[in-house]
Design a protein around this motif. Structure first.
Motif, PDB file in Angstrom:
ATOM      1  N   LEU A  54       0.823  -1.210   0.000  1.00 19.19           N
ATOM      2  CA  LEU A  54       0.000   0.000   0.000  1.00 19.19           C
ATOM      3  C   LEU A  54       0.859   1.263   0.000  1.00 19.19           C
ATOM      4  CD1 LEU A  54      -2.880  -0.983   2.455  1.00 19.19           C
ATOM      5  CD2 LEU A  54      -2.911  -0.972  -0.045  1.00 19.19           C
ATOM      6  N   TRP A  55       1.935   1.253   0.749  1.00 16.48           N
ATOM      7  CA  TRP A  55       2.813   2.420   0.816  1.00 16.48           C
ATOM      8  C   TRP A  55       3.461   2.696  -0.536  1.00 16.48           C
ATOM      9  CZ3 TRP A  55       3.186   6.564   3.460  1.00 16.48           C
ATOM     10  CH2 TRP A  55       4.349   7.317   3.481  1.00 16.48           C
ATOM     11  N   GLY A  57       2.147   1.956  -3.337  1.00 14.60           N
ATOM     12  CA  GLY A  57       1.062   2.525  -4.124  1.00 14.60           C
ATOM     13  C   GLY A  57       0.870   4.000  -3.838  1.00 14.60           C
ATOM     14  N   VAL A  58       0.935   4.375  -2.569  1.00 13.72           N
ATOM     15  CA  VAL A  58       0.785   5.781  -2.187  1.00 13.72           C
ATOM     16  C   VAL A  58       1.927   6.615  -2.769  1.00 13.72           C
ATOM     17  CG1 VAL A  58       0.870   7.364  -0.203  1.00 13.72           C
ATOM     18  CG2 VAL A  58      -0.556   5.324  -0.112  1.00 13.72           C
ATOM     19  N   VAL A  66      -7.470   6.083  -6.707  1.00 12.76           N
ATOM     20  CA  VAL A  66      -7.900   5.371  -5.498  1.00 12.76           C
ATOM     21  C   VAL A  66      -6.681   4.967  -4.656  1.00 12.76           C
ATOM     22  CG1 VAL A  66      -9.059   3.308  -4.645  1.00 12.76           C
ATOM     23  CG2 VAL A  66     -10.000   4.547  -6.599  1.00 12.76           C
ATOM     24  N   VAL A  67      -5.661   4.459  -5.311  1.00 10.53           N
ATOM     25  CA  VAL A  67      -4.478   3.984  -4.580  1.00 10.53           C
ATOM     26  C   VAL A  67      -3.707   5.148  -3.966  1.00 10.53           C
ATOM     27  CG1 VAL A  67      -2.304   2.726  -4.803  1.00 10.53           C
ATOM     28  CG2 VAL A  67      -4.318   1.943  -6.033  1.00 10.53           C
ATOM     29  N   LEU A  71      -7.525   7.283   1.960  1.00 14.66           N
ATOM     30  CA  LEU A  71      -7.888   6.057   2.677  1.00 14.66           C
ATOM     31  C   LEU A  71      -6.769   5.023   2.611  1.00 14.66           C
ATOM     32  CD1 LEU A  71      -9.961   4.425   4.260  1.00 14.66           C
ATOM     33  CD2 LEU A  71     -10.861   3.611   2.080  1.00 14.66           C
ATOM     34  N   VAL A  72      -6.216   4.821   1.427  1.00 14.38           N
ATOM     35  CA  VAL A  72      -5.124   3.854   1.274  1.00 14.38           C
ATOM     36  C   VAL A  72      -3.900   4.309   2.060  1.00 14.38           C
ATOM     37  CG1 VAL A  72      -3.576   2.751  -0.385  1.00 14.38           C
ATOM     38  CG2 VAL A  72      -5.983   3.028  -0.944  1.00 14.38           C
ATOM     39  N   ILE A  75      -4.503   3.556   5.750  1.00 10.77           N
ATOM     40  CA  ILE A  75      -4.383   2.112   5.991  1.00 10.77           C
ATOM     41  C   ILE A  75      -2.916   1.692   5.952  1.00 10.77           C
ATOM     42  CG2 ILE A  75      -4.946  -0.175   5.077  1.00 10.77           C
ATOM     43  CD1 ILE A  75      -7.617   1.049   4.108  1.00 10.77           C
ATOM     44  N   ALA A  76      -2.151   2.249   5.017  1.00 11.14           N
ATOM     45  CA  ALA A  76      -0.722   1.917   4.921  1.00 11.14           C
ATOM     46  C   ALA A  76       0.024   2.338   6.187  1.00 11.14           C
ATOM     47  CB  ALA A  76      -0.109   2.586   3.696  1.00 11.14           C
TER      48      ALA A  76
END
Length: 140
Positions: A54-55, A57-58, A66-67, A71-72, A75-76
């Protein structure tokens, strides 16, 4: 050195710490004074992989996707904190103890003592602090 480069380097080091912890503690006779629950190592590895994916992706996705969205990112960061706390619990196997019934500390071929674990897991906590700061200030 710019702050985004520091974040990328810490991301790579965090990935190494997650994988090496999994490899080091996968055997029955892991080094340390005490044995720890396999659930902690599984949560450490699982949360670490989720956090890493996820990180990344961020870091690479556009903010309007979205990524790359908030929110992502939240969560990351939460998964990074779970990973760091589990890492500190893994360090508990090296706590000194005294008494007649305390087992001898066992070693392994990775290092002599807790040095590698201390470096990796305390470094992970510092890295997660940097990740949290970077995310909250939108530095990356």
């Amino acid at each position: 050195m710019s702050f985004p480069i520091v974040v990328w380097i810490l991301t790579a080091l965090a990935a190494v710490a997650i994988v090496l912890t999994r490899l080091r503690l996968s055997g029955e006779d892991a080094a340390g004074q005490f044995s720890i629950s396999r659930r902690i190592t599984l949560v450490h590895f699982g949360a670490g992989i989720v956090a890493l994916v996820l990180w990344l992706g961020v870091l690479v996705a556009p903010e309007d996707s979205v990524v790359g969205g908030p929110l992502v990112g939240i969560i990351a960061i939460a998964a990074w904190w779970v990973t760091a706390v589990c890492g500190l619990l893994i360090l508990a196997r090296w706590l000194p103890a005294k008494g007649r019934h305390v087992p001898e500390a066992s070693g392994d071929t990775w290092s002599d003592g807790p040095g590698l674990s201390l470096l990796a897991h305390l470094g992970m906590v510092v890295g997660v602090l940097v990740f949290t700061y970077a995310y909250l200030t939108a530095a990356v």
